[in-house]
Scaffold this active site. Structure first.
Site, PDB file in Angstrom:
ATOM      1  N   LYS A   1      -7.532  -1.378   6.822  1.00 57.82           N
ATOM      2  CA  LYS A   1      -8.040  -1.392   4.848  1.00 57.82           C
ATOM      3  C   LYS A   1      -7.337  -3.099   4.652  1.00 57.82           C
ATOM      4  O   LYS A   1      -7.582  -4.039   4.766  1.00 57.82           O
ATOM      5  CB  LYS A   1      -7.504   0.006   4.465  1.00 57.82           C
TER       6      LYS A   1
ATOM      7  N   SER B   1      -6.204   4.633   8.336  1.00 58.20           N
ATOM      8  CA  SER B   1      -7.061   4.323   7.243  1.00 58.20           C
ATOM      9  C   SER B   1      -6.251   3.492   6.718  1.00 58.20           C
ATOM     10  O   SER B   1      -6.857   2.862   6.012  1.00 58.20           O
ATOM     11  CB  SER B   1      -7.125   5.592   6.681  1.00 58.20           C
TER      12      SER B   1
ATOM     13  N   ASP C   1     -13.634   3.128   7.718  1.00 56.71           N
ATOM     14  CA  ASP C   1     -12.369   3.740   6.712  1.00 56.71           C
ATOM     15  C   ASP C   1     -13.589   4.221   5.446  1.00 56.71           C
ATOM     16  O   ASP C   1     -12.669   5.347   5.135  1.00 56.71           O
ATOM     17  CB  ASP C   1     -11.411   2.988   6.443  1.00 56.71           C
TER      18      ASP C   1
ATOM     19  N   ARG D   1     -13.127  12.821   4.775  1.00 53.28           N
ATOM     20  CA  ARG D   1     -10.880  14.084   5.047  1.00 53.28           C
ATOM     21  C   ARG D   1     -11.081  14.392   4.054  1.00 53.28           C
ATOM     22  O   ARG D   1     -10.406  15.371   4.360  1.00 53.28           O
ATOM     23  CB  ARG D   1     -10.130  13.054   5.676  1.00 53.28           C
TER      24      ARG D   1
ATOM     25  N   HIS E   1       1.093  -1.530  -0.175  1.00 55.71           N
ATOM     26  CA  HIS E   1       0.083   0.105  -0.365  1.00 55.71           C
ATOM     27  C   HIS E   1       0.887   1.393   0.168  1.00 55.71           C
ATOM     28  O   HIS E   1       2.344   1.035   0.864  1.00 55.71           O
ATOM     29  CB  HIS E   1      -1.081  -0.157   1.074  1.00 55.71           C
TER      30      HIS E   1
HETATM   31  N1  URA Z   1      -3.760   5.543   1.726  1.00 61.15           N
HETATM   32  C1  URA Z   1      -5.270   5.843   2.179  1.00 61.15           C
HETATM   33  O1  URA Z   1      -5.654   4.378   2.147  1.00 61.15           O
HETATM   34  N2  URA Z   1      -5.404   6.240   3.854  1.00 61.15           N
HETATM   35  C2  URA Z   1      -5.008   7.611   4.155  1.00 61.15           C
HETATM   36  O2  URA Z   1      -5.296   8.142   5.028  1.00 61.15           O
HETATM   37  C3  URA Z   1      -3.951   7.744   2.608  1.00 61.15           C
HETATM   38  C4  URA Z   1      -3.126   7.127   1.638  1.00 61.15           C
END
Ligand code: URA
Length: 444
Positions: free
Chosen positions: A187, A183, A161, A168, A82
């Site tokens: 996930k 966040s 999220d 956000r 990620h």
């Molecule tokens: N990627 C995400 O999934 N969440 C964030 O807050 C920033 C980048």
């Protein structure tokens, strides 16, 4: 408990209890706490910060707002990657099929565009009919069948999220270590992985502008991952230039298709992609070292297996493969604007934040929660930092249907690119590696 009292407590820089965090997230998800109180809560966290313990509670709460997928029936190691978000950061689109075709399983749950950065989901959705909204059952079936799946948060996966992320995005509450950590990790910890590689961006186009802030974010993410028994490591990579050349959803997919087909070499994009891929293979136990993993990744790009796997993902997730095989079929923007250099020299700086914001103005991102994206719009850079440029030579091209923003965007992009008379060097791309014990390594 009273939401106003909790907001006030955080606003005044006091530590929240697990119960208070749980109450706020539950109340929001049950629609007892309205958007304006959640916005205010997020802003109070943004200014007053959360400590490690609060961040961990928030992550756990967001993770448990949905299900945690059990992929134990799949007898391959499951590894994902990620990114904390960048401009032109399209690595996931190449990485997922590349790594999956080397024999590890890649269950990938991604987000949409956030602030000035693009999101993997929006990019995938620019492929006609591509379905990122699979049910959990289908998610499991796809990963079982083809070894890789790319979806977004569903009602079942980190729903907290999904809603907070969108809020956000439009309330200027993105750039906070605790909110980003909760966040991303809510996930990632839900998707059924064994290991995780993080790409923490740093520089003008990243949410964390300074190296030190980026390292702190990386340490927070790595710590949460390993506390939850998922082997997690991170790289700090530069966002002081666009990654690759294209910015904008379909344009980025096209760049990835060409890299997957080995038709073009986009060196910065592929350097990061191979490094992340090599590390995923090492963590997944199918490579003896990161270098060995990189070699395996290069092989599947060269022999076409990664591209074949990408076609298989598109087909399995209902996307129209004919657009991948024939990219010319895609609709074209009404306006194609070229920007030329006014001088001779060398590119010393590209402000990727400005490029990301310009992409939003021409339709490639959202300004409001329910804005519709124009998938075909975007920007294609013709030069990178360090390149030589001649007066009158093409710097950038952009594509849009929105005529009213063309002049201002042209000016902003021009101002975002700095040209100097003396030769300049490209910026260092990979700056550090954070191991699972949160040690920062500069030589790796
Ligand atoms: N990627 C995400 O999934 N969440 C964030 O807050 C920033 C980048």
């Amino acid at each position: 408990m009273n939401p106003v009292e909790i907001i006030k407590k955080k606003r005044d820089s006091n530590k929240l209890t697990k119960q208070e965090i749980d109450f706020f997230i539950d109340g929001y998800l049950e629609n007892k706490i309205p958007e304006y109180q959640m916005s205010s809560f997020l802003m109070s966290i943004f200014f007053s910060l959360m400590d490690e313990e609060e961040t961990f509670h928030l992550t756990e709460k967001m993770l448990h707002s949905g299900s945690i997928v059990d992929l134990s029936n799949i007898n391959k190691v499951k590894v994902d990657k990620h990114s904390t978000g960048g401009v032109g950061d399209k690595t996931s689109i190449i990485l997922a099929p590349m790594v999956a075709s080397c024999g590890i399983a890649v269950p990938m749950i991604s987000g949409r565009g956030l602030g000035h950065t693009g999101g993997t989901l929006d990019k995938l959705e620019s492929i006609p009919y591509f379905n990122v909204n699979l049910s959990l059952d289908d998610y499991k079936k796809v990963i079982e069948k083809i070894g890789v799946v790319m979806i977004g948060q569903t009602k079942e996966i980190a729903p907290a999220d999904k809603r907070i992320y969108a809020l956000r995005d439009v309330t200027a509450t993105i750039e906070n270590i605790s909110l980003i950590s909760a966040s991303i990790m809510s996930k990632k910890l839900a998707e059924g992985i064994d290991s995780l590689v993080l790409d923490v961006k740093t520089g003008t186009g990243a949410f964390m502008k300074s190296f030190d802030e980026s390292v702190n974010l990386a340490k927070s993410l790595v710590k949460i991952g390993n506390m939850m028994q998922k082997k997690t490591v991170a790289y700090i990579t530069s966002m002081d230039d666009v990654l690759g050349f294209a910015v904008g959803n379909w344009l980025e997919i096209v760049e990835c298709i060409k890299c997957l087909r080995n038709e073009i070499v986009v060196s910065d994009l592929m350097e990061v992609t191979y490094l992340l891929g090599g590390t995923m293979l090492k963590l997944g136990g199918v490579a003896s070292s990161i270098e060995d993993g990189i070699k395996k990744c290069q092989e599947v790009i060269q022999n076409g297996k990664a591209y074949e796997k990408f076609l298989q993902i598109v087909e399995t997730q209902n996307g129209d493969v004919s657009f991948i095989e024939n990219i010319e079929k895609y609709p074209k923007s009404k306006f194609e604007i070229e920007i030329f250099s006014n001088e001779n020299g060398f590119i010393s700086d590209i402000n990727s934040l400005e490029i990301g914001l310009s992409a939003i103005l021409i339709g490639a991102g959202r300004m409001k929660i329910d804005d519709k994206i124009d998938y075909k719009s975007g920007i294609v850079m013709n030069k990178k930092v360090g390149d030589k440029i001649h007066k009158g030579e093409l710097l950038v091209k952009f594509f849009t249907d929105n005529k009213s923003t063309c002049d201002i965007v042209k000016q902003r992009i021009h101002n975002a690119i700095k040209i100097v008379p003396e030769s300049t060097k490209p910026k260092q791309l990979v700056k550090a590696y954070i191991d699972e014990n949160t040690n920062v390594n500069f030589h790796f």
